[in-house]
Design a protein around this motif. Sequence first.
Motif, mmCIF file in Angstrom:
data_model
loop_
_atom_site.group_PDB
_atom_site.id
_atom_site.type_symbol
_atom_site.label_atom_id
_atom_site.label_comp_id
_atom_site.label_asym_id
_atom_site.label_seq_id
_atom_site.Cartn_x
_atom_site.Cartn_y
_atom_site.Cartn_z
ATOM 1 N N ILE A 1 0.925 -1.343 -0.030
ATOM 2 C CA ILE A 1 -0.104 -0.164 -0.067
ATOM 3 C C ILE A 1 0.962 1.193 0.012
ATOM 4 C CG2 ILE A 1 -1.545 1.428 1.371
ATOM 5 C CD1 ILE A 1 -2.981 -0.988 0.287
ATOM 6 N N LEU A 2 2.023 1.416 0.877
ATOM 7 C CA LEU A 2 2.650 2.573 0.995
ATOM 8 C C LEU A 2 3.876 2.474 -0.144
ATOM 9 C CD1 LEU A 2 3.068 2.546 4.811
ATOM 10 C CD2 LEU A 2 1.568 3.853 3.210
ATOM 11 N N ARG B 1 -5.329 0.757 -1.950
ATOM 12 C CA ARG B 1 -4.588 1.878 -1.569
ATOM 13 C C ARG B 1 -5.488 3.130 -1.608
ATOM 14 N NH1 ARG B 1 0.057 2.399 -5.413
ATOM 15 N NH2 ARG B 1 1.318 1.345 -3.684
ATOM 16 N N GLN B 2 -6.461 3.329 -2.670
ATOM 17 C CA GLN B 2 -7.207 4.308 -2.852
ATOM 18 C C GLN B 2 -8.419 4.387 -1.726
ATOM 19 O OE1 GLN B 2 -8.772 4.416 -6.759
ATOM 20 N NE2 GLN B 2 -6.849 5.365 -7.433
ATOM 21 N N VAL B 3 -8.727 3.163 -1.306
ATOM 22 C CA VAL B 3 -9.829 3.005 -0.175
ATOM 23 C C VAL B 3 -8.950 3.381 1.032
ATOM 24 C CG1 VAL B 3 -10.916 1.457 1.231
ATOM 25 C CG2 VAL B 3 -11.194 1.105 -1.306
ATOM 26 N N ALA B 4 -7.898 3.125 1.430
ATOM 27 C CA ALA B 4 -7.238 3.377 2.466
ATOM 28 C C ALA B 4 -6.981 4.829 2.536
ATOM 29 C CB ALA B 4 -5.805 2.819 2.582
ATOM 30 N N HIS C 1 -7.243 12.527 -6.381
ATOM 31 C CA HIS C 1 -7.513 11.541 -7.481
ATOM 32 C C HIS C 1 -8.321 10.421 -6.714
ATOM 33 C CE1 HIS C 1 -8.052 8.931 -11.108
ATOM 34 N NE2 HIS C 1 -7.287 8.209 -10.457
ATOM 35 N N ALA C 2 -7.648 9.882 -5.782
ATOM 36 C CA ALA C 2 -8.189 8.563 -4.836
ATOM 37 C C ALA C 2 -9.488 8.657 -4.590
ATOM 38 C CB ALA C 2 -7.290 8.086 -3.906
ATOM 39 N N CYS C 3 -9.647 9.775 -3.675
ATOM 40 C CA CYS C 3 -10.960 10.351 -3.028
ATOM 41 C C CYS C 3 -12.086 10.372 -4.070
ATOM 42 C CB CYS C 3 -10.563 11.543 -2.129
ATOM 43 S SG CYS C 3 -9.435 11.243 -0.805
#
Length: 121
Positions: free
Chosen positions: A46-47, A59-62, A91-93
Amino acid sequence: MHRTVEIAREEIQVTKENHFMKTATEQRQAILRIVCDHYSVTVKEILGAGRPAHVVRPRQVAMSITRELLGLSTPRLAEVFNRTDHGTILHACKNMEHLQATSTRFLTEYMQLRHACEIAC
């Protein structure tokens, strides 16, 4: 009756703040652990810098859940997730908002994860 519920909630909040409040780092770690366990990925993935398909959504969910629950700025979240640009967080959010609006299955999954993270934080 309603006043009693309000008082109880206030007492719980005070107790939580004074005795049981986790640090921001502990909260971020709890969120990462829950998301990683759910999607069967590692925190390192993820990191990490890579973008393998099996890591992108977790990763986007986290990122999204961390932003919602901890209220961190996008530049701070970019640091937390080892991203060079806060635009990645935006972008993820936005992607998570779109998926929640278009997929009831994903919305249910996301809300369950968010709830689990709320409890853990």
